[in-house]
Design a protein around this motif. Structure first.
Motif, short mmCIF file in Angstrom:
data_model
loop_
_atom_site.label_atom_id
_atom_site.label_comp_id
_atom_site.label_asym_id
_atom_site.label_seq_id
_atom_site.Cartn_x
_atom_site.Cartn_y
_atom_site.Cartn_z
N THR A 8 0.82 -1.21 0.00
CA THR A 8 0.00 0.00 0.00
C THR A 8 0.86 1.26 0.00
O THR A 8 1.98 1.27 0.52
N PHE A 9 0.29 2.30 -0.57
CA PHE A 9 0.86 3.65 -0.52
C PHE A 9 -0.24 4.63 -0.88
O PHE A 9 -0.72 4.66 -2.01
N ASP A 36 3.14 -1.14 4.12
CA ASP A 36 2.82 0.23 3.74
C ASP A 36 4.10 1.01 3.52
O ASP A 36 5.03 0.94 4.31
N ASP A 37 4.12 1.78 2.45
CA ASP A 37 5.31 2.50 2.02
C ASP A 37 5.25 3.98 2.43
O ASP A 37 5.42 4.87 1.60
N SER A 39 2.59 5.85 3.79
CA SER A 39 1.40 6.59 3.36
C SER A 39 1.19 7.83 4.21
O SER A 39 1.41 7.81 5.42
N THR A 43 -4.46 5.56 5.14
CA THR A 43 -4.25 4.14 4.85
C THR A 43 -3.96 3.32 6.10
O THR A 43 -4.62 2.32 6.37
N VAL A 44 -2.99 3.74 6.88
CA VAL A 44 -2.58 2.95 8.05
C VAL A 44 -3.69 2.87 9.08
O VAL A 44 -3.92 1.81 9.68
N ILE A 60 0.46 -6.12 9.62
CA ILE A 60 0.74 -4.83 8.99
C ILE A 60 2.16 -4.39 9.33
O ILE A 60 2.57 -4.41 10.49
N ARG A 62 5.05 -1.23 8.47
CA ARG A 62 5.33 0.09 7.88
C ARG A 62 6.81 0.18 7.58
O ARG A 62 7.64 -0.05 8.46
N ASN A 72 8.35 -2.77 -2.18
CA ASN A 72 7.30 -2.94 -1.19
C ASN A 72 6.62 -4.30 -1.35
O ASN A 72 6.38 -5.01 -0.37
N GLN A 90 -3.49 -2.45 -4.09
CA GLN A 90 -4.34 -1.81 -3.08
C GLN A 90 -5.71 -1.40 -3.62
O GLN A 90 -6.60 -1.10 -2.84
#
Length: 156
Positions: A8-9, A36-37, A39, A43-44, A60, A62, A72, A90
């Protein structure tokens, strides 16, 4: 064990339909691993809410620094513990029987991997008349005539 790897981002606007479609599969997945990249949107927060609602299902992570899309996904894949791993962007929304149909392919001992196409849709999930592979000029016919693949191609 079945895993789903998601990168995700800044995908907050897409996550709910995507995650709901994965959770609604006719054959349940065992874990959903999300990297997650960094965000900057919600998102998070959305991911953490799903993790609370479905304890043990979501993992999850980060990234401390932005890895980019390929990096990612690579990290997400490395963190999965399943024997079979599904990749999901995503903004994907899965048909309810995606996992079930793809798992059936692995009943054939010579199958090592399975891919799926996707319909291109608008914001209301209405099909726009083409698929992802068609847009990229991918040819099922070409694969079927390639000796090492022709006996292993199955479309649903």
């Amino acid at each position: 064990m079945i895993s789903v790897a998601i990168a995700t981002f800044n995908g907050a606007e897409y996550l709910q339909p995507q995650l709901d479609s994965i959770l609604a599969q006719s054959v349940a997945v065992d874990e959903i691993v999300i990297c997650d990249d960094n965000s900057a949107d919600g998102t998070v927060s959305i991911l953490e809410n799903y993790q609370k609602e479905h304890p043990g299902k979501f993992r999850i992570f980060r990234n401390p620094q932005n890895l980019g899309c390929a990096g990612n996904f690579e990290k997400a894949l490395s963190l999965c513990s399943g024997d079979i791993i599904f990749l999901s962007d995503q903004d994907d929304v899965w048909k309810v029987d995606k996992v079930e149909k793809m798992l059936k392919c692995f009943e054939l001992p010579q199958i090592l991997g399975v891919y799926s196409d996707s319909q291109v849709v608008n914001a209301n999930l209405e099909p726009l008349g083409s698929t992802h592979l068609e847009i990229r000029s991918f040819s099922h016919a070409l694969l079927k005539t390639t000796p090492q693949f022709k006996n292993f191609i199955q479309q649903f």
